[in-house]
Every structure is written in structure tokens, then in C-alpha cells.
Design an enzyme around this catalytic site. Structure first.
Site, short mmCIF file in Angstrom:
data_model
loop_
_atom_site.label_atom_id
_atom_site.label_comp_id
_atom_site.label_asym_id
_atom_site.label_seq_id
_atom_site.Cartn_x
_atom_site.Cartn_y
_atom_site.Cartn_z
N GLN A 32 0.98 6.17 -6.97
CA GLN A 32 0.05 6.77 -6.62
C GLN A 32 0.21 8.27 -6.55
OE1 GLN A 32 -1.32 7.46 -2.40
NE2 GLN A 32 -2.97 6.04 -2.65
N CYS A 77 3.49 7.09 3.06
CA CYS A 77 4.21 8.35 3.13
C CYS A 77 5.56 8.18 3.75
CB CYS A 77 3.59 9.47 3.54
SG CYS A 77 2.07 10.13 2.63
N ALA A 95 2.01 8.48 -1.63
CA ALA A 95 1.27 9.42 -2.45
C ALA A 95 2.29 10.48 -2.99
CB ALA A 95 0.43 10.15 -1.34
N TYR A 139 -7.82 14.30 1.19
CA TYR A 139 -6.94 15.08 0.44
C TYR A 139 -7.70 15.53 -0.76
CZ TYR A 139 -3.24 12.98 3.25
OH TYR A 139 -2.49 12.62 4.35
N ARG A 176 1.21 -1.28 7.38
CA ARG A 176 1.90 -1.31 8.44
C ARG A 176 2.72 -2.66 8.83
NH1 ARG A 176 -1.62 2.39 9.76
NH2 ARG A 176 -1.18 4.29 10.61
N ARG A 218 -8.16 5.11 -5.14
CA ARG A 218 -8.22 4.76 -3.68
C ARG A 218 -9.46 5.81 -3.23
NH1 ARG A 218 -3.96 4.03 1.08
NH2 ARG A 218 -4.38 1.65 0.49
N SER A 249 0.88 -1.12 0.07
CA SER A 249 -0.01 -0.05 0.05
C SER A 249 0.92 1.17 -0.08
CB SER A 249 -1.12 0.07 1.27
OG SER A 249 -1.97 0.96 1.28
N PRO A 250 0.44 2.47 -0.66
CA PRO A 250 1.18 3.57 -0.63
C PRO A 250 1.46 4.02 0.97
CG PRO A 250 -0.69 3.79 -2.32
CD PRO A 250 -0.88 2.60 -1.43
#
Length: 358
Positions: A101, A27, A59, A183, A324, A231, A24-25
Site C-alpha cells: 500500500q 501500521c 501504509a 491522509y 485486527r 482504498r 489488510s494494511p
């Protein structure tokens, strides 16, 4: 012995994912001027070595004002391409598919990294003016965004389109549009952050217009045989906000516009939403959207092999997005194969001597 669903390939258009595990993206807040560096090479590359099928960047901002922090990854200029090409080549060499992404942080931009407090950075200290669909701040501590006019909207759509060309030139095979977590795109779709009275506000059809225009712009660049993911935040977890029913309705629309997979997350529009986070708490969103015929990804506190396998067995999702747990263990796919008693997973030749065999 039958292959666990977690390790069953999935073909999406011309791209075949070797299993259902997606990085998963996440940051990293480790760039300077948007450039990928050794940290990104190791972070993303190690998850490819670790056996995931699809590895997404964090992202990645389509323009400088679209960064969450000054240290976000970027794709707003051609100079960003070279360092990304090194990463995509390594990911593919190690059997995974590279994905990016694309994002714009909207009113949640111009803040410090989480480990530095996620604090607003004033313009006098190197920050920038944030933008949004309406002049409503995310919280009292954050900037009040400038309401985008038509020219501003057009520029951001053009920035997504230009970014898509750079993504292609950098060697990525999948784009995910970030329409979640409060966002910019999510700020337009949610009635809690969008109080416009023009063609981008009010009705459901108007609030999704900005997203649809971004999809259409990207599709003019992105090859027809490469997958396009979206997403979403499938729920605002708040009264009068975006709902699961809205997500299902959106899925039927964007599927016709060329979106192949909906990655179903939630929350992020409100700073004080009460989110009942627990294992599988977002899986029902992926399940509901999947009933439209859209391929879906499940995400959110998925930490165990059997847990992931059961989601797939139950027909609730097609892909498992992990964040995670893959930070804790980049080699989770190898561990998952052992736990599911699947001995045919291909390890890197450099690591084969560590492979457990019965």
C-alpha cells in the site's frame, strides 16, 4: 461438497488469489529510516503461512514527509528494496501474493506512535512540516499543514511514480493506493479538508484530480497485467462531506483509468466524526460500489468465517479484508476452513500434522 466462496480463487488480470482473504494494511510503526526489518518479515510472513491469499504491507510512505510517524515503513529510496525482496520472496514461496500500500499521510503526519500518544512531534524534536490541500489542521493538537502549491503537488505525484518502480523491483505483484482515512489523497477528495479555489478544489471533478494524476503516473510504471487497488473512505460520516454516492461516482471513473479493485473503508478526515462502528458497518459501501461493475473489498470488524462467507454469498463484495482478527489469529484461514467444513485447504507441510480431519 461445494467450495465455500471464501475459499474460491479469484483471478484479477494475471494474478490469481487462492482465496478471498486479504491481509489488510496495518501500521506497525517499527521501522528505522523506512527500512523493513525482522519484525516486518515475521509479521507479514506469518500471515502468508497462515493461509491468506494476499498480504499487504502497512501504509508505506512514498517520501519521508509522507510518514505518519518516524517509524513507518518507506519506499522512497532504492536502498529500501533489498529487505523488502526477502519478504516478498517468502510470501510467494508460501502461496500468497505480496502487495504494497502506497501512502502519504498529509496533515496527519509527524506524530508519535499510538502507544506513545499519537502526539505531534515538533520540528525541533525530529518532526517535520506537514502538507495538505489547504492550511486546515486535523485537530487543535496537530500541525497546521502547509498548503501545497503546484510544484509540491507535482513532486508528490512523481514520488508515487518512483515508488511504484521500487515496488515492482522489490517483487510485489499488487499496489494499493491509500486514498482513505484522512491522509493526503483523502484530504484532497473530501470537501471538509479541501477548500482550494484552483483546479484541485471546489467541484467533485477538481477534488479527485490529484488522485487521478497519481493513478495515471503509477500506470506508466505498473505492468498492465498486475492489479491496481484503491482504498477509499467511502463516507466522511459528516454533513457536507464525502458520501457513498461520491464513492460510486468515483468508482466508475477510476475503473476506466485502470483501477481493478476498490477497498471500501470509511472515516478519518475528521477527528470528531461519530462513526457507528459495528460488525459489517462498512459492507454497504462495498456493496454500493460493486454495483458499478468494480470489484470490491469489504473491511471493518469482520471477525468470523460465516460472517465473511455471507458477505460473499450476498454479492456485497469480492474480497474480505481483515485486520485486527488477523492480528489476533494469523492462522484464521485454517480455522475458517474448519468452521465452514472445508477440508481441502492446503496447509504448510510443516504444519500438516496439526490439521484436523474427520
Amino acid at each position: 461438497m461445494s467450495i465455500p466462496l471464501l475459499f474460491t480463487p479469484l483471478k484479477i488480470k494475471s494474478i490469481t488469489l487462492k482465496n478471498r482473504i486479504v491481509v489488510s494494511p496495518m501500521c506497525q510503526y517499527s521501522s528505522t529510516d523506512g527500512f523493513a526489518n525482522d519484525w516486518h518479515f515475521v509479521h507479514l510472513g506469518s500471515r502468508a503461512v497462515g493461509g491468506a491469499a494476499l498480504v499487504f504491507t502497512e501504509a508505506t510512505a512514498v517520501n519521508p514527509e509522507g510518514r505518519i510517524s518516524p517509524h513507518d515503513l518507506g519506499i522512497w529510496k532504492d536502498e529500501h528494496i533489498a529487505s523488502l525482496k526477502k519478504i516478498t520472496a517468502f510470501i510467494e514461496k508460501n502461496g500468497a501474493v505480496p502487495g504494497m500500500q502506497l501512502a502519504h499521510a498529509g496533515r496527519k503526519a509527524s506524530v508519535t506512535e499510538p502507544w506513545n500518544g499519537d502526539k505531534l512531534i515538533p520540528i525541533t524534536d525530529g518532526g517535520w512540516k506537514t502538507v495538505g490541500p489547504s492550511s486546515i489542521p486535523f485537530s487543535q493538537e496537530k500541525d497546521t499543514p502547509l498548503e501545497l502549491d503546484q510544484a509540491g503537488i507535482n513532486k508528490i505525484i512523481a514520488d508515487f511514480k518512483a515508488a511504484a518502480k521500487r515496488v515492482l523491483d522489490a517483487g510485489f505483484k499488487v499496489i494499493e493506493i491509500h486514498g482513505a482515512h484522512g491522509y493526503l489523497i483523502n484530504e484532497f477528495t473530501s470537501p471538509l479538508s479541501n477548500q482550494r479555489t484552483d483546479k484541485y478544489g471546489g467541484s467533485f471533478e477538481n477534488r479527485i484530480r490529484f488522485l487521478l494524476e497519481i493513478i495515471d503516473a503509477i500506470k506508466t510504471i505498473w505492468p498492465e497485467d498486475y492489479p491496481l487497488f484503491l482504498r477509499i473512505s467511502a463516507s466522511d460520516w459528516a454533513d457536507n462531506g464525502w458520501t457513498t454516492d461520491d464513492s460510486v461516482r468515483l468508482a466508475t471513473i477510476v475503473k476506466e483509468r485502470g483501477v481493478d479493485v476498490m477497498d471500501c473503508s470509511s472515516g478519518g478526515v475528521l477527528s470528531d466524526a461519530k462513526i457507528p462502528a459495528k460488525p459489517n458497518y462498512q459492507v454497504p459501501f462495498a456493496d454500493a460500489v460493486r454495483k458499478t461493475g468494480m470489484l470490491t473489498g469489504a473491511v471493518g470488524i469482520i471477525v468470523a468465517a460465516k460472517q465473511a462467507e455471507d458477505i460473499l454469498k450476498n454479492g456485497q463484495a469480492d474480497l474480505i479484508f481483515m485486520a485486527r482478527e488477523l492480528l489476533r489469529d494469523p492462522y484464521f484461514p485454517f480455522r475458517a476452513a474448519r468452521e465452514l467444513e472445508y477440508d481441502e485447504l492446503i496447509w504448510p507441510v510443516q504444519y500438516e500434522r496439526a490439521k484436523r480431519k474427520k
